[in-house]
Write an enzyme that holds these catalytic residues in place. Structure first.
Site, PDB file in Angstrom:
ATOM      1  N   TYR A  69       0.864  -1.187   0.000  1.00 49.98           N
ATOM      2  CA  TYR A  69       0.000   0.000   0.000  1.00 49.98           C
ATOM      3  C   TYR A  69       0.904   1.242   0.000  1.00 49.98           C
ATOM      4  O   TYR A  69       1.899   1.291   0.728  1.00 49.98           O
ATOM      5  CB  TYR A  69      -0.878  -0.041   1.253  1.00 49.98           C
ATOM      6  N   ASP A  91      -0.975  -7.415   6.729  1.00 50.27           N
ATOM      7  CA  ASP A  91      -1.995  -6.376   6.558  1.00 50.27           C
ATOM      8  C   ASP A  91      -3.220  -7.074   5.966  1.00 50.27           C
ATOM      9  O   ASP A  91      -3.217  -7.477   4.808  1.00 50.27           O
ATOM     10  CB  ASP A  91      -1.465  -5.282   5.619  1.00 50.27           C
ATOM     11  N   LYS A 141     -11.649   0.644   5.768  1.00 50.24           N
ATOM     12  CA  LYS A 141     -12.058  -0.030   4.542  1.00 50.24           C
ATOM     13  C   LYS A 141     -13.215  -1.005   4.837  1.00 50.24           C
ATOM     14  O   LYS A 141     -14.256  -0.580   5.256  1.00 50.24           O
ATOM     15  CB  LYS A 141     -10.842  -0.712   3.918  1.00 50.24           C
TER      16      LYS A 141
END
Ligand SMILES: *Cc1c(COP(=O)(O)O)cnc(C)c1O
Length: 385
Positions: free
Chosen positions: A106, A179, A204
């Site tokens: 990310y 993650d 999210k």
């Protein structure tokens, strides 16, 4: 209510850490908007609550729920995913240590390593997360404290073999941190596969409604979780009670939302596969996807994120993003509404010209839970030239 750990996932999501309120019987966990707590005589704390940076009942309920869903020993809820990542790394690592990170991490994670933790003294080596040998090759014996992975990755949807990497980490006395933002504990539970800690951007799928920014660390080991909580109490990036409430509320429907995200994503992949304008499609549910076998082993289904390249290149990708209507052009992901974006210039602009750069003709979809026919019609018109 009995021990919620013996219940199924859907039941845990609704009840873990969330008994009816003692005072009033309120079925929903109250939003404890308080900074401090009355003491029954000096030092007479009720249930340990003293000051809300240190502990807050709404946040605590969220932490209990997340720990249960990830089958961890302890969860700590943060004000954002980045704050959670930073806290865990500073607890586990010291200046002079080394971390292996995925090639296509990310963008914000890469920036944290590159711009904040590097100057602090923590070195990192990017390696392809889907290649166990490459990760082993990137380890620096005696120095590497963490193997950090995302799976599926953002935005290339690469798959890392959690169980295999947990063994590698164990062998090298390093921690495996996953993650789990994209998969969520509904689709994948890294701690049950040997990972030592999980981080989340609860912004999210966990929150799921694009109305809150939050993060969490969940640890397999209670002592490590306690250390993260102490670090958080010292540095202060806690989830506020209203934000904690929003994530807790989102978690209640995580299972049903994820099922629909997956249903819709699978239908959209079928549509994209047969479309002439579309080049390579990145979705772990596709048999030809490099990580399909590993994904099938460690995930319940393949998630709601799809990336694809445009056969005609970057301009065509830009056009599709601009023409989409129901798919909202926006960063972020994991909400009930569908989003579309161009990672190279949006979410991943910060990694342009680094080893983590992504193709400029790549379009990323966060498939929401709207009516599938409407989503397909919107993509059809956006892809028509
Ligand atoms: C969004 C995201 C983060 C960062 O979380 P924030 O809540 O935005 O701070 C970390 N990892 C992944 C995979 C993400 O999608």
């Amino acid at each position: 209510m009995g021990d919620t750990r013996s219940y199924g996932f859907e039941t845990q999501a609704i009840h873990a850490g969330q008994p009816a309120d003692d005072q009033t019987g309120a079925v929903m966990t109250p939003i404890y908007a308080t900074s401090t707590y009355r003491q029954d005589g000096v030092g007479g704390l009720r249930n340990g609550y003293e000051y809300s940076r240190t502990g807050n009942p709404t946040r605590h309920a969220l932490e209990e729920c997340l720990a249960t869903l990830e089958q961890g020993a302890r969860a700590v809820a943060f004000s954002s995913g980045m704050a959670a990542e930073d806290a865990l790394l500073r607890v586990v690592c010291r200046p002079g240590d080394h971390v292996v990170i995925p090639h296509d991490a990310y963008g914000g994670t890469y920036r944290l390593f590159n711009q904040v933790l590097s100057p602090w003294g923590l070195d990192h080596t990017p390696a392809p997360g889907d290649d166990v040998d490459a990760i082993v090759g990137a380890l620096q014996p005696g120095r590497t404290k963490v193997i950090w992975i995302e799976t599926p990755t953002n935005p290339l949807l690469g798959i890392a073999d959690i169980a295999a990497l947990a063994e590698v980490a164990e062998h090298h006395s390093a921690l495996l941190v996953v993650d789990n933002t994209f998969a969520t504990p509904y689709l994948q539970q890294p701690l049950t596969l040997g990972a030592h800690a999980v981080v989340h951007s609860t912004t999210k799928y966990a929150g799921g409604h694009s109305d809150v920014v939050g993060g969490a660390v969940v640890t397999a080991d209670r002592d490590l979780g306690d250390e993260v909580a102490r670090f958080q109490n010292s540095t202060g990036a806690t989830a506020g009670p209203f934000d904690a409430y929003l994530v807790l509320r989102g978690l209640k429907t995580l299972a049903v939302r994820m099922e629909r995200h997956c249903d819709n994503a699978e239908r959209i992949v079928d549509f994209l596969v047969s479309h002439d304008a579309v080049g390579k499609i990145l979705y772990p549910g596709l048999e030809q996807h490099a990580g399909h076998v590993v994904a099938s082993k460690q995930m319940r289904r393949y998630g709601g994120m799809i990336s694809f390249r445009l056969a005609a290149g970057r301009e065509a990708a830009l056009e599709v993003c601009n023409r989409a209507q129901l798919f909202t052009l926006a960063e972020s992901l994991g909400g009930v509404e569908s989003l579309i974006e161009l990672p190279a210039t949006m979410t991943h602009a910060s990694v342009a010209e680094s080893p983590l750069a992504v193709p400029d003709d790549l379009v990323r979809l966060s498939v929401g839970i709207e009516s599938i026919d409407d989503l397909l019609a919107d993509l059809e018109q956006a892809l028509a030239s």
